[in-house]
Design a protein around this motif. Structure first.
Motif, PDB file in Angstrom:
ATOM      1  N   GLU A  81      -4.389  -7.328   4.521  1.00 20.40           N
ATOM      2  CA  GLU A  81      -5.468  -8.257   5.111  1.00 20.40           C
ATOM      3  C   GLU A  81      -6.151  -8.768   3.932  1.00 20.40           C
ATOM      4  N   SER A  82      -6.205  -8.539   2.740  1.00 20.31           N
ATOM      5  CA  SER A  82      -6.952  -9.105   1.482  1.00 20.31           C
ATOM      6  C   SER A  82      -6.162 -10.470   1.216  1.00 20.31           C
ATOM      7  N   GLY A  83      -4.972 -10.171   1.734  1.00 18.74           N
ATOM      8  CA  GLY A  83      -3.953 -11.631   1.443  1.00 18.74           C
ATOM      9  C   GLY A  83      -3.862 -11.739  -0.339  1.00 18.74           C
ATOM     10  N   GLU A  84      -4.072 -10.608  -0.848  1.00 14.99           N
ATOM     11  CA  GLU A  84      -4.022 -10.476  -2.352  1.00 14.99           C
ATOM     12  C   GLU A  84      -2.602  -9.990  -2.766  1.00 14.99           C
ATOM     13  N   VAL A  85      -1.785  -9.191  -1.865  1.00 17.53           N
ATOM     14  CA  VAL A  85      -0.676  -8.614  -2.272  1.00 17.53           C
ATOM     15  C   VAL A  85       0.566  -9.249  -1.383  1.00 17.53           C
ATOM     16  N   PHE A  86       1.984  -8.731  -2.126  1.00 16.16           N
ATOM     17  CA  PHE A  86       2.904  -9.046  -1.200  1.00 16.16           C
ATOM     18  C   PHE A  86       3.326  -7.815  -0.622  1.00 16.16           C
ATOM     19  N   ASP A  87       3.620  -7.990   0.796  1.00 19.97           N
ATOM     20  CA  ASP A  87       4.501  -6.971   1.649  1.00 19.97           C
ATOM     21  C   ASP A  87       5.587  -7.507   1.712  1.00 19.97           C
ATOM     22  N   TYR A  88       6.607  -6.983   1.000  1.00 19.68           N
ATOM     23  CA  TYR A  88       8.078  -7.211   1.061  1.00 19.68           C
ATOM     24  C   TYR A  88       8.834  -7.183   2.508  1.00 19.68           C
ATOM     25  N   ARG A  89       8.251  -6.194   3.244  1.00 18.08           N
ATOM     26  CA  ARG A  89       8.762  -6.204   4.685  1.00 18.08           C
ATOM     27  C   ARG A  89       8.813  -7.572   5.308  1.00 18.08           C
ATOM     28  N   ASP A  90       7.839  -8.459   4.949  1.00 21.31           N
ATOM     29  CA  ASP A  90       7.779  -9.953   5.420  1.00 21.31           C
ATOM     30  C   ASP A  90       8.726 -10.583   4.829  1.00 21.31           C
ATOM     31  N   TRP A  91       9.695 -10.283   3.883  1.00 23.32           N
ATOM     32  CA  TRP A  91      10.563 -11.006   3.121  1.00 23.32           C
ATOM     33  C   TRP A  91      12.017 -10.822   3.416  1.00 23.32           C
TER      34      TRP A  91
ATOM     35  N   ALA B 140       0.804  -1.196   0.054  1.00 26.73           N
ATOM     36  CA  ALA B 140      -0.032  -0.006   0.019  1.00 26.73           C
ATOM     37  C   ALA B 140       0.966   1.339   0.027  1.00 26.73           C
ATOM     38  N   THR B 141       2.149   0.976   0.357  1.00 27.99           N
ATOM     39  CA  THR B 141       2.888   2.429   0.516  1.00 27.99           C
ATOM     40  C   THR B 141       3.527   2.869  -0.864  1.00 27.99           C
ATOM     41  N   SER B 142       3.185   1.958  -1.787  1.00 30.14           N
ATOM     42  CA  SER B 142       3.519   2.250  -3.197  1.00 30.14           C
ATOM     43  C   SER B 142       3.497   1.032  -4.055  1.00 30.14           C
ATOM     44  N   PRO B 143       2.240   0.722  -4.456  1.00 34.71           N
ATOM     45  CA  PRO B 143       2.032  -0.741  -5.058  1.00 34.71           C
ATOM     46  C   PRO B 143       3.047  -0.898  -6.407  1.00 34.71           C
ATOM     47  N   SER B 144       3.445   0.272  -7.009  1.00 34.86           N
ATOM     48  CA  SER B 144       4.479   0.018  -8.143  1.00 34.86           C
ATOM     49  C   SER B 144       5.570  -0.328  -7.490  1.00 34.86           C
ATOM     50  N   CYS B 145       6.178  -0.180  -6.600  1.00 33.93           N
ATOM     51  CA  CYS B 145       7.414  -0.444  -5.910  1.00 33.93           C
ATOM     52  C   CYS B 145       7.432  -1.956  -5.886  1.00 33.93           C
ATOM     53  N   THR B 146       6.428  -2.467  -5.280  1.00 31.63           N
ATOM     54  CA  THR B 146       6.168  -3.820  -5.060  1.00 31.63           C
ATOM     55  C   THR B 146       5.989  -4.809  -6.284  1.00 31.63           C
ATOM     56  N   GLU B 147       4.997  -4.307  -7.205  1.00 29.79           N
ATOM     57  CA  GLU B 147       4.628  -4.902  -8.299  1.00 29.79           C
ATOM     58  C   GLU B 147       5.504  -4.887  -9.362  1.00 29.79           C
TER      59      GLU B 147
ATOM     60  N   SER C 232       7.012 -12.390   9.564  1.00 33.72           N
ATOM     61  CA  SER C 232       6.135 -11.585   9.390  1.00 33.72           C
ATOM     62  C   SER C 232       5.620 -11.147  11.112  1.00 33.72           C
ATOM     63  N   LEU C 233       5.309  -9.917  11.041  1.00 29.91           N
ATOM     64  CA  LEU C 233       4.788  -9.404  12.424  1.00 29.91           C
ATOM     65  C   LEU C 233       3.824  -8.227  11.896  1.00 29.91           C
ATOM     66  N   LEU C 234       2.889  -8.138  12.863  1.00 33.18           N
ATOM     67  CA  LEU C 234       1.655  -7.113  12.446  1.00 33.18           C
ATOM     68  C   LEU C 234       1.407  -6.000  13.521  1.00 33.18           C
ATOM     69  N   PRO C 235       2.181  -4.998  13.534  1.00 35.56           N
ATOM     70  CA  PRO C 235       1.834  -4.102  14.762  1.00 35.56           C
ATOM     71  C   PRO C 235       0.617  -3.257  14.116  1.00 35.56           C
ATOM     72  N   GLU C 236      -0.380  -2.816  15.099  1.00 33.20           N
ATOM     73  CA  GLU C 236      -1.448  -2.301  14.482  1.00 33.20           C
ATOM     74  C   GLU C 236      -1.282  -1.050  13.601  1.00 33.20           C
ATOM     75  N   TYR C 237      -0.256  -0.130  13.733  1.00 36.46           N
ATOM     76  CA  TYR C 237       0.105   0.866  12.875  1.00 36.46           C
ATOM     77  C   TYR C 237       0.272   0.604  11.395  1.00 36.46           C
ATOM     78  N   LEU C 238       0.606  -0.683  11.083  1.00 35.59           N
ATOM     79  CA  LEU C 238       0.873  -1.236   9.796  1.00 35.59           C
ATOM     80  C   LEU C 238      -0.438  -1.734   9.106  1.00 35.59           C
ATOM     81  N   ARG C 239      -1.438  -2.098   9.865  1.00 32.41           N
ATOM     82  CA  ARG C 239      -2.660  -2.746   9.424  1.00 32.41           C
ATOM     83  C   ARG C 239      -3.203  -1.946   7.994  1.00 32.41           C
ATOM     84  N   ASN C 240      -3.548  -2.567   7.199  1.00 34.41           N
ATOM     85  CA  ASN C 240      -4.380  -2.065   6.139  1.00 34.41           C
ATOM     86  C   ASN C 240      -4.981  -3.074   5.324  1.00 34.41           C
ATOM     87  N   LYS C 241      -5.985  -2.571   4.527  1.00 35.82           N
ATOM     88  CA  LYS C 241      -6.909  -3.458   3.948  1.00 35.82           C
ATOM     89  C   LYS C 241      -6.253  -4.422   2.812  1.00 35.82           C
ATOM     90  N   ALA C 242      -5.362  -3.701   2.226  1.00 41.80           N
ATOM     91  CA  ALA C 242      -4.624  -4.498   0.969  1.00 41.80           C
ATOM     92  C   ALA C 242      -3.961  -5.954   1.687  1.00 41.80           C
TER      93      ALA C 242
END
Ligand code: PLP
Length: 482
Positions: free
Chosen positions: A342-352, A114-121, A330-340
């Motif tokens: 939680e949808s499980g449809e995206v990679f959050d590379y911070r978890d890699w 979510a902090t820049s979809p282009s960066c991830t995709e 993977s760790l999920l503090p409240e301040y990083l929660r977001n819909k994308a």
């Protein structure tokens, strides 16, 4: 009244100095060949030329640029010189530099999709392209069980692999309760020091990294590995991780990945493959033999920031099973929660990987691949290998010099037959002359010279020059009656 006081750089100045810096870089690349390759300064020299305290009032940019020439340049070792043969290449290119600049200009922090979809995709797409470009196992692709991610370095990639392996073998409990029992990791005597560093950082303990012997080409002996694993099991230890070399740092040794993979499968160990420099060679089908057996690997990394015209830092790290990696990090503090997320449809590379924040490194890799195309990259890699092999031929035909090992790709390990002293003299003399530079290693208890060919602009005439310089230094040593 709004307060419009500002110390920021106005846009017109940014443009003016920006163009100036691009011109400066282009000129630097044209003149770098004439500069002494290794910096000639003494320790502390640059530090002492810098003011004791930071300025209270900002300096003019013109002043700052002047100091680049006056203070900074003398302390630069010119990795981008076509006369660079030391350590390994850290080559760059116009498209890479521009990609890096654009990344800085966008100032993206891509910790989450979510902090820049282009960066991830873009990253997902480019590392998927590389699976095809290097003909890596398809399990490393994002539409399969695995995936790739850009890391800052091969050292970080290895650490991530080791941590994921530690979690997998302990049923993902050691992150929770600490590591119990004695886990053991393996690597050959030729493995890069980053393996031992990772073992230390991961709390495995360097005593639990067991070194495996090598053959006369410095490739790991799989029989010795298996014997060591069995012995360790008999002693109640838990073998869990092995790092294999595809192109060891010292001599470009290629470990037998297929045989090692079979041992890993039998003993349920994680196989990581470190192809930091040499992986790039697989762009060319004729060099893909280096990856034989790679389908057994749980993880693999190579550095476009070494030999693929992409400036530091850029390591590409693949895993066969991304769940193991994500569960580890993977760790999920409240301040990083977001819909994308939680949808499980995206990679959050911070978890890699280890850090949270991440730069938009995929841009420079994308620029490089799009600018050169696969054909352009293949051309230059083949050319580097051709030049290294040409140099190796000159060594073979010389009475005075010998190859220490047959060079598989772009790194030639050779020495004068006269012993360590003359080899040290040759290296010191050539390096002090500033017209070329190379470094050494120790193999078979000899001081061995290494010529690593991979700088962006190295051509045949440069390799001819370094060979002449080496021969000259050798004659000088003899005529000095040493
Ligand atoms: N592995 C090998 C085989 C290397 O040659 C190197 C570079 O020296 C590394 C790992 C470490 O690379 P990095 O600086 O990307 O951590």
């Amino acid at each position: 009244m709004p307060n419009d006081k500002s110390f920021h750089m106005p846009s017109k100045d940014f443009k003016r100095y920006g163009y100036q810096i691009i011109d400066w870089i282009a000129d630097y690349h044209e003149r770098v060949e004439q500069m002494p390759v290794f910096s000639q300064v003494s320790p502390g020299e640059i530090y002492s030329k810098l003011p004791d305290h930071a300025p209270q009032q900002g300096d003019s940019f013109q002043e700052i640029l002047k100091d680049i020439e006056k203070i900074i340049m003398p302390g630069i070792t010119h990795w981008q010189s076509p006369n660079w043969y030391a350590f390994f290449p850290a080559n760059t290119s116009g498209p890479s530099i521009l990609g890096e600049l654009l990344s800085a200009g966008l100032g993206v922090q891509g910790m989450l999709w979510a902090t820049s979809p282009s960066c991830t995709e873009l990253e997902t797409r480019v590392v998927d392209w590389l699976v095809e470009m290097l003909d890596l196992p398809s399990t490393f692709k994002s539409d399969n069980t695995g995936g790739g991610v850009i890391q800052d370095s091969a050292s970080s990639a290895t650490l991530c692999a080791l941590l994921a392996a530690r979690e997998r073998i302990t049923g993902y409990s050691s992150n929770q309760t600490g590591c119990t029992g004695r886990l053991v990791a393996y690597a050959s005597t030729q493995a890069h020091s980053s393996i031992e560093k990772a073992v230390k950082i991961a709390g495995i303990g360097s005593e639990n990294l067991h070194s495996i012997g090598v053959d006369d080409q410095f490739a790991m002996l799989p029989d010795q590995l298996e014997q060591q694993v069995l012995k360790d099991k008999q002693h109640g230890l838990t073998p869990f991780f092995i790092s294999a070399n595809i192109g060891s740092t010292s001599s470009n040794a290629l470990d037998p990945v297929a045989e090692i993979g079979e041992i890993c499968r039998k003993h349920k160990m994680w196989l990581h493959v470190d192809a930091a420099m040499s992986g790039t060679a697989a762009l060319c089908p004729e060099f893909r033999f280096i990856h034989r057996g790679l389908e057994c690997a749980d993880s693999y990394c190579f550095n476009p920031h070494k030999w693929m015209f992409t400036n530091f830092d850029c390591d590409v790290f693949y895993v066969k099973n991304r769940d193991a990696l994500i569960r580890t990090f993977s760790l999920l503090p409240e301040y990083l929660r977001n819909k994308a997320s939680e949808s499980g449809e995206v990679f959050d590379y911070r978890d890699w990987h280890i850090q949270l924040g991440r730069r938009f490194r995929a841009l420079k890799l994308w620029f490089v691949i799009r600018h050169y195309g696969i054909r352009g990259l293949q051309y230059h890699i083949r050319e580097h290998v051709r030049l290294a092999q040409l140099f190796a031929d000159w060594i073979r035909r010389s009475d005075d010099f010998t190859l220490e090992v047959e060079p598989p790709l772009n790194l030639v390990c050779f020495r004068h037959r006269g012993g360590d002293e003359i080899n040290q003299y040759i290296m010191d003399t050539v390096n002090a002359g500033g017209k070329a530079c190379f470094t050494h290693t120790r193999l078979n208890d000899h001081l061995v010279l290494r010529l690593s060919v991979g700088q962006t602009h190295t051509r045949e005439n440069h390799v001819e020059t370094v060979w002449q310089l080496i021969q000259q230094a050798s004659r000088q040593y003899t005529s000095n009656g040493k």
